[in-house]
Design a protein around this motif. Structure first.
Motif, PDB file in Angstrom:
ATOM      1  N   GLN A 184       0.829  -1.203   0.000  1.00  8.96           N
ATOM      2  CA  GLN A 184       0.000   0.000   0.000  1.00  8.96           C
ATOM      3  C   GLN A 184       0.868   1.260   0.000  1.00  8.96           C
ATOM      4  N   ALA A 185       1.915   1.250   0.839  1.00 14.10           N
ATOM      5  CA  ALA A 185       2.755   2.437   0.963  1.00 14.10           C
ATOM      6  C   ALA A 185       3.509   2.718  -0.333  1.00 14.10           C
ATOM      7  N   LEU A 186       4.038   1.689  -0.966  1.00 15.68           N
ATOM      8  CA  LEU A 186       4.771   1.887  -2.213  1.00 15.68           C
ATOM      9  C   LEU A 186       3.836   2.339  -3.331  1.00 15.68           C
ATOM     10  N   ALA A 187       2.617   1.788  -3.367  1.00 12.87           N
ATOM     11  CA  ALA A 187       1.649   2.212  -4.382  1.00 12.87           C
ATOM     12  C   ALA A 187       1.295   3.682  -4.203  1.00 12.87           C
ATOM     13  N   ALA A 188       1.161   4.105  -2.939  1.00 10.00           N
ATOM     14  CA  ALA A 188       0.799   5.494  -2.675  1.00 10.00           C
ATOM     15  C   ALA A 188       1.950   6.453  -2.962  1.00 10.00           C
ATOM     16  N   GLU A 189       3.178   6.056  -2.669  1.00 12.82           N
ATOM     17  CA  GLU A 189       4.308   6.966  -2.772  1.00 12.82           C
ATOM     18  C   GLU A 189       5.023   6.912  -4.116  1.00 12.82           C
ATOM     19  N   ALA A 190       5.070   5.718  -4.733  1.00 15.20           N
ATOM     20  CA  ALA A 190       5.826   5.565  -5.975  1.00 15.20           C
ATOM     21  C   ALA A 190       4.928   5.388  -7.188  1.00 15.20           C
ATOM     22  N   GLY A 191       3.657   5.032  -6.957  1.00 15.10           N
ATOM     23  CA  GLY A 191       2.695   4.939  -8.036  1.00 15.10           C
ATOM     24  C   GLY A 191       3.129   4.059  -9.173  1.00 15.10           C
ATOM     25  N   ASP A 192       3.083   4.614 -10.392  1.00  9.16           N
ATOM     26  CA  ASP A 192       3.400   3.811 -11.575  1.00  9.16           C
ATOM     27  C   ASP A 192       4.890   3.744 -11.855  1.00  9.16           C
ATOM     28  N   ARG A 193       5.737   4.253 -10.949  1.00  4.93           N
ATOM     29  CA  ARG A 193       7.180   4.192 -11.160  1.00  4.93           C
ATOM     30  C   ARG A 193       7.757   2.824 -10.827  1.00  4.93           C
TER      31      ARG A 193
ATOM     32  N   ALA B 221      10.608  -4.940  -6.569  1.00  5.51           N
ATOM     33  CA  ALA B 221       9.933  -3.818  -7.222  1.00  5.51           C
ATOM     34  C   ALA B 221      10.734  -3.448  -8.465  1.00  5.51           C
ATOM     35  N   ARG B 222      10.187  -3.725  -9.631  1.00  4.99           N
ATOM     36  CA  ARG B 222      10.901  -3.432 -10.872  1.00  4.99           C
ATOM     37  C   ARG B 222      10.741  -1.951 -11.218  1.00  4.99           C
ATOM     38  N   CYS B 223      11.776  -1.415 -11.875  1.00  7.57           N
ATOM     39  CA  CYS B 223      11.757  -0.003 -12.243  1.00  7.57           C
ATOM     40  C   CYS B 223      12.370   0.167 -13.627  1.00  7.57           C
ATOM     41  N   GLN B 224      12.293   1.374 -14.158  1.00  2.80           N
ATOM     42  CA  GLN B 224      12.807   1.648 -15.492  1.00  2.80           C
ATOM     43  C   GLN B 224      14.120   2.426 -15.456  1.00  2.80           C
ATOM     44  N   THR B 225      14.562   2.797 -14.268  1.00  2.66           N
ATOM     45  CA  THR B 225      15.786   3.583 -14.140  1.00  2.66           C
ATOM     46  C   THR B 225      16.949   2.684 -13.721  1.00  2.66           C
ATOM     47  N   ASN B 226      18.152   3.228 -13.742  1.00  2.17           N
ATOM     48  CA  ASN B 226      19.350   2.487 -13.352  1.00  2.17           C
ATOM     49  C   ASN B 226      19.238   2.097 -11.882  1.00  2.17           C
ATOM     50  N   ASP B 227      19.084   0.790 -11.611  1.00  2.00           N
ATOM     51  CA  ASP B 227      18.806   0.373 -10.236  1.00  2.00           C
ATOM     52  C   ASP B 227      20.004   0.532  -9.314  1.00  2.00           C
TER      53      ASP B 227
ATOM     54  N   GLU C 207      22.095   6.730   0.611  1.00  2.00           N
ATOM     55  CA  GLU C 207      22.482   8.039   1.143  1.00  2.00           C
ATOM     56  C   GLU C 207      21.360   8.655   1.964  1.00  2.00           C
ATOM     57  N   ALA C 208      20.114   8.338   1.603  1.00  2.00           N
ATOM     58  CA  ALA C 208      18.958   8.897   2.300  1.00  2.00           C
ATOM     59  C   ALA C 208      18.505   8.030   3.473  1.00  2.00           C
ATOM     60  N   GLY C 209      19.224   6.923   3.730  1.00  2.00           N
ATOM     61  CA  GLY C 209      18.903   6.092   4.887  1.00  2.00           C
ATOM     62  C   GLY C 209      18.013   4.908   4.607  1.00  2.00           C
ATOM     63  N   VAL C 210      17.816   4.553   3.348  1.00  2.00           N
ATOM     64  CA  VAL C 210      16.985   3.406   2.978  1.00  2.00           C
ATOM     65  C   VAL C 210      17.858   2.386   2.253  1.00  2.00           C
ATOM     66  N   VAL C 211      17.826   1.130   2.708  1.00  2.00           N
ATOM     67  CA  VAL C 211      18.677   0.081   2.147  1.00  2.00           C
ATOM     68  C   VAL C 211      17.869  -0.747   1.147  1.00  2.00           C
ATOM     69  N   SER C 212      18.459  -1.004   0.009  1.00  2.00           N
ATOM     70  CA  SER C 212      17.857  -1.882  -0.998  1.00  2.00           C
ATOM     71  C   SER C 212      18.973  -2.625  -1.701  1.00  2.00           C
ATOM     72  N   ARG C 213      18.601  -3.609  -2.509  1.00  2.00           N
ATOM     73  CA  ARG C 213      19.590  -4.300  -3.333  1.00  2.00           C
ATOM     74  C   ARG C 213      19.154  -4.209  -4.787  1.00  2.00           C
TER      75      ARG C 213
ATOM     76  N   ILE D 126      10.463   8.226   1.562  1.00  2.00           N
ATOM     77  CA  ILE D 126      11.793   8.561   1.037  1.00  2.00           C
ATOM     78  C   ILE D 126      11.995   7.917  -0.319  1.00  2.00           C
ATOM     79  N   LEU D 127      11.640   6.643  -0.437  1.00  2.00           N
ATOM     80  CA  LEU D 127      11.814   5.921  -1.703  1.00  2.00           C
ATOM     81  C   LEU D 127      10.984   6.585  -2.801  1.00  2.00           C
ATOM     82  N   GLY D 128       9.731   6.920  -2.484  1.00  2.00           N
ATOM     83  CA  GLY D 128       8.873   7.538  -3.478  1.00  2.00           C
ATOM     84  C   GLY D 128       9.415   8.866  -3.952  1.00  2.00           C
TER      85      GLY D 128
END
Length: 478
Positions: free
Chosen positions: A395-404, A418-424, A433-439, A472-474
């Motif tokens: 729910q949170a990712l849908a609200a903050e990142a939408g169709d991204r 979570a797939r994206c279209q930008t350089n992952d 750098e913003a305090g959120v960890v992902s791979r 932050i991610l959104g």
């Protein structure tokens, strides 16, 4: 020399080391540096003691120690002599020299490639949302676990027979795996290991000859890739389709296949029964072995857990790999490997040879923790909690990142893709750098493809932490 030697020595009266230790170390250093040459005689112990204003015993003890080490020669009635024939490198080695020497050391091809590897991912400091692969240790029943540990520690002196794989833990774990994962085995087939990764390494080294072919999923678990390469395998990346690893008939049949059928790593896809049976038939036909990594197969949210691949057929080719760290918390890092009955002896010998041994006291505590029902009770409670966190994250990712972002909703497990279209990789670096960890997904791909995405964990984070990190991610994705 009788006059010069005392001036070459500097004994600190208020230092941390004894006078004997200081004198021994300084004399040894003078010999190593060549300031005392082979064949050169030292003053008598009486003379040296008077010159340094120390007791004669202090000098005698230092000289006897250096003689025992071979730096000095002693003979009755004669003064100590620097041992003849010493061939010492008298060059003073600087830190720069040390670095240069290290650079010239010969490393294996595997070791030389480590700095380029994207596994394991390392994040300094405390864990942060959305770091994958972590259970919420705040929710673990630490009081119950502490009691189990204390009892196991008190019982330790009473244990005389100490097999490396503790039978009470093998029995307790088997009872759980038979009922809840559909495993078909005897207790003696379970090896208790320091980590699941060590189980992977053990199996790869026992089963593979250098140059053998092995399959891994792509995208897939980086630990499997490095373990198989370290064992000398020729590793082939097998792309996924909607049902998991796409099985083909290559010219070079694999000797070993690594799969994560319960929750494919990292997509979370569940391998259906048809593909599982196809994989088993392929292994029988080609003579391949299968390592089934059930790293977080305890957690299912949409239906009853699917039985493990190992229990589907009476095959001697399936090795079942599991870990306690995902179902409990990171400090309980024990892994386990269920091996075919015919290979128990050779695997236990290899386990000893490779030093993959674990504390019997910890094994005893785990046996009680499982046998008393605390392990299953914790899994059931965390399954409910993690399902809620998965849904909150969606729910949170849908609200903050939408169709991204395009999210594959996992039917279980502890993380999502979570797939994206930008350089992952760039996106993951900005999030860090913003305090959120992902791979980044691209670090888990072993065949050429343009796929991009973020691997995000939800299990270890409460609703407030999920909402804050999603904002932050959104913002960064937008």
């Amino acid at each position: 020399m009788d006059d010069l030697l005392p001036g070459m020595l500097d004994l600190a009266r208020d230092g941390g080391d004894t006078l004997t230790r200081q004198l021994t170390d300084q004399l040894r250093d003078l010999i190593i540096r060549g300031r005392l040459a082979p064949g050169q005689r030292l003053p008598s112990s009486r003379q040296l003691a008077q010159s340094l204003d120390v007791s004669r015993n202090t000098v005698s003890f230092a000289i006897e120690q250096l003689a025992a080490e071979g730096y000095l020669s002693l003979s009755a009635g004669r003064r100590p002599m620097v041992a003849a024939g010493l061939s010492l490198d008298r060059r003073r080695i600087s830190p720069q020299g040390n670095r240069a020497a290290s650079a010239r050391l010969s490393l294996s091809a595997w070791a030389g490639s480590l700095h380029r590897a994207s596994w394991p991912p390392v994040h300094d400091g405390r864990p942060r949302p959305f770091q994958p692969g972590l259970a919420d240790e705040r929710e673990f029943p630490h009081d119950v676990w502490s009691r189990c540990l204390r009892r196991a520690a008190r019982n330790a002196p009473l244990r005389r027979d100490r097999p490396i794989n503790h039978p009470p833990l093998q029995e307790a774990l088997l009872g759980h795996l038979v009922v809840h994962r559909g495993i078909k085995a005897k207790a003696s087939q379970i090896l208790i290991l320091p980590t699941a990764q060590s189980g992977l390494t053990l199996a790869a080294n026992v089963l593979l000859e250098r140059g053998d072919h092995a399959w891994i999923e792509s995208p897939g678990y980086g630990g499997a890739n490095v373990a198989l390469h370290a064992a000398g395998a020729v590793v082939s990346a097998m792309p996924l389709d909607a049902q998991g690893m796409a099985i083909s008939s290559p010219r070079d049949a694999p000797r070993l296949i690594f799969v994560t059928p319960s929750h494919q790593y990292p997509t979370g896809r569940l391998m259906p029964i048809g593909r599982r049976l196809e994989l088993l038939r392929f292994a029988e036909t080609t003579g391949a072995c299968i390592i089934e990594d059930d790293y977080d197969g305890e957690f299912h949210y949409e239906a009853r857990p699917v039985a493990a691949l190992q229990g589907l057929a009476a095959s001697p080719r399936v090795f079942y790999l599991g870990t306690f760290s995902k179902a409990t918390y990171a400090d309980i890092r024990f892994g386990y490997l269920v091996v075919p009955e015919a290979l128990i002896d050779v695997f236990e010998i290899a386990q000893r040879h490779m030093g993959m041994l674990t504390s019997i006291t910890m094994q005893d505590a785990l046996a009680e923790f499982i046998g008393a029902g605390a392990y299953l009770g914790h899994i059931r409670r965390m399954t409910r909690l993690y399902k809620g966190r998965r849904d909150r994250m969606l729910q949170a990712l849908a609200a903050e990142a939408g169709d991204r972002l395009s999210i594959e909703v996992p039917a279980g497990g502890m993380q999502l893709l979570a797939r994206c279209q930008t350089n992952d990789r760039q996106l993951s670096a900005r999030l860090l750098e913003a305090g959120v960890v992902s791979r980044p997904l691209s670090n888990m791909l072993y065949h050429r493809t343009g796929e991009q995405g973020l691997f995000l964990g939800f299990a270890a984070w409460n609703e407030k932490e999920i909402d804050q990190a999603a904002r932050i991610l959104g913002r960064i994705v937008r």
